[in-house]
Design an enzyme around this catalytic site. Sequence first.
Site, PDB file in Angstrom:
ATOM      1  CE  LYS A 197       1.545 -17.158  -2.549  1.00 20.62           C
ATOM      2  NZ  LYS A 197       1.106 -18.522  -2.998  1.00 20.62           N
ATOM      3  CG  ASP A 232      -1.956 -20.037  -1.678  1.00 21.56           C
ATOM      4  OD1 ASP A 232      -1.393 -20.072  -0.554  1.00 21.56           O
ATOM      5  OD2 ASP A 232      -1.521 -20.668  -2.663  1.00 21.56           O
ATOM      6  CG  ASP A 290      -8.047  -4.906   1.363  1.00 24.65           C
ATOM      7  OD1 ASP A 290      -8.961  -4.415   2.047  1.00 24.65           O
ATOM      8  OD2 ASP A 290      -8.006  -4.849   0.120  1.00 24.65           O
ATOM      9  CG  ASP A 316     -13.612  -7.332   1.960  1.00 27.91           C
ATOM     10  OD1 ASP A 316     -13.425  -6.603   2.951  1.00 27.91           O
ATOM     11  OD2 ASP A 316     -14.053  -6.912   0.869  1.00 27.91           O
ATOM     12  CE1 TYR A 360      -3.508  -2.660   0.558  1.00 26.33           C
ATOM     13  CE2 TYR A 360      -4.650  -0.624   1.062  1.00 26.33           C
ATOM     14  CZ  TYR A 360      -4.677  -1.963   0.735  1.00 26.33           C
ATOM     15  OH  TYR A 360      -5.885  -2.588   0.582  1.00 26.33           O
TER      16      TYR A 360
HETATM   17  C1  IPM Z   1     -10.473  -1.465   3.698  1.00 23.68           C
HETATM   18  C2  IPM Z   1     -10.722  -0.821   2.367  1.00 23.68           C
HETATM   19  C3  IPM Z   1      -9.582   0.153   2.092  1.00 23.68           C
HETATM   20  C4  IPM Z   1      -8.316  -0.652   1.948  1.00 23.68           C
HETATM   21  C5  IPM Z   1      -9.799   1.077   0.885  1.00 23.68           C
HETATM   22  C6  IPM Z   1     -11.080   1.863   0.985  1.00 23.68           C
HETATM   23  C7  IPM Z   1      -8.619   2.004   0.690  1.00 23.68           C
HETATM   24  O1  IPM Z   1     -10.859  -1.790   1.391  1.00 23.68           O
HETATM   25  O2  IPM Z   1     -10.351  -0.741   4.697  1.00 23.68           O
HETATM   26  O3  IPM Z   1     -10.405  -2.690   3.752  1.00 23.68           O
HETATM   27  O4  IPM Z   1      -8.015  -1.208   0.876  1.00 23.68           O
HETATM   28  O5  IPM Z   1      -7.593  -0.742   2.933  1.00 23.68           O
HETATM   29 MG    MG Z   2     -10.898  -3.815   2.138  1.00 27.50          MG
END
Ligand code: IPM
Ligand code: MG
Length: 370
Positions: free
Chosen positions: A194, A227, A251, A255, A143
Site C-alpha cells: 500500500k 486492495d 496472510d 486465504d 506481526y
Molecule cells: C496463517 C495463519 C497464522 C498467521 C496464524 C495461525 C498465526 O493465519 O498461517 O496464515 O496469521 O500467520
Molecule cells: Mg492466515
Amino acid sequence: MASNKRLLMLPGDGIGPEVMREVRRVIEWMDKRRAVSFDLSEDLVGGSAIDAHGTPLTDETMTTAMEADAVLLGAVGGPKWDNLPFDQKPERGLLRLRKEMDLYANLRPAMCFDALVDASSLKPELVSGLDIMIVRELTAGVYFGEPRGIETLPNGQRKGINTQTYTTSEIRRVCRVAYELAQKRDNRVCSVEKANVMESGVLWREEAQWVHDQEFAGVELGHMYADNCAMQLVRAPKQFDVIVTDNLFGDMLSDCAAMLTGSLGMLPSASLGDTDATGRRRALFEPVHGSAPDIAGQDLANPIAMLLSFAMALRYSFDLAEDADLIETAVQNVLAGGLRTADIMQPGKAKVSTNVMGEALVGELNKLAA
Ligand code: IPM
Ligand code: MG
C-alpha cells in the site's frame, strides 16, 4: 537403509493430528515401497503443548526444530485457549518457530485441481487451470514490529498499538525468492503493498524494483496496491503468476487465493529460510488451513493439504522431486475417481472420511508405483 533425513512432525491442535496421521501412513509406505526413510520424531506445539507443558513451544522442541532437516506442522489453536493472554496463545508457538528458524519466505501455491473446478465459488472458466504462487514475507512486518501492546491513556481510553516495519534486507531477500520462483514458472511477478498510504509500502516498492533491476531484469515485474490485488484475485485470478507481498497482506491474500480453488483443505505451504554453509535450508511445511475445531476429532477433515505439504518437503528439503510428483499424481487420480471429503463434496461424488481418503491415497500410490 541409513537415513540422514531428520523430519520433525508437530501435529498440533484440532484436525492437525488427524491429517498428520494420514501423512504418516504415506511416510511408512515410502519407507517400504520406495526405500526412502526418514528419522522421524514427533512433538507438541500450540494448545496441546500448553496443556502438557504450560507453553505453546518448549525450548527442547525449538532445539529439535532447529536441528531438523524439515518440520511438518499440522495446525494450532482452538476455542479452549482463546482467552489466554496474548503471549501465551497457541499461535505464539508457530510464530516462534517461524521467527527463530528465520523462515522469511512463505510459499503458498493456489492451484485449481481439474476435478474441483466446480467446487470453486467462482465461474469454472475463471479458475480452471489456475496456478498462482503467493510468496508471503513471514518474519517481519506488523506481526513482529515494535512497539506493540495495549496501553491505558490518562483519559481512561485504551490504545492498541502494532507497528509495521520493514528493512531493506528483509524486503530484498523475500523478493529474490519470488523472482527465482518466477523464472521456473511463467516469469512474472506482481509485488503488492500500500505505497499510497504507507511508508513501509513505498520502501517495499522501491526495493522490489531495485532487486529486479539489479539481479532479475529478465523477469516481468508489476506493482499493485493490496486492495486492488484482493479485487483482481476474485475478478480475474489467472492474470497472476507469482505474487510477492508482506506478512499481513500475504496472510489475507493467500486465504482469498486459496478459496478460489474450492477448498482451503487442498492447499499446502512451505516456509523457507536461507541455505547455510553445509547446504541445509531450514524449512517448515504446513497446510494453509487452520485447526478447524468445529470438525476436529470426527474423521471429517481433508488430509490432502497436509499430504501436499509433505510433498513440498520432499521437493524443497529432500530433493525428491520424483516422489513429490508421485504424491501429487495420486491426489489428482483419487479426486478424478470421485472421492471427496466433506469440504469438497459435490453432487454425484462419494463422500468419505479422513481415514478412507488416506487409505485411498495409499492405494493409488501402490498402483502408480506398481
Ligand atoms: C496463517 C495463519 C497464522 C498467521 C496464524 C495461525 C498465526 O493465519 O498461517 O496464515 O496469521 O500467520
Ligand atoms: Mg492466515
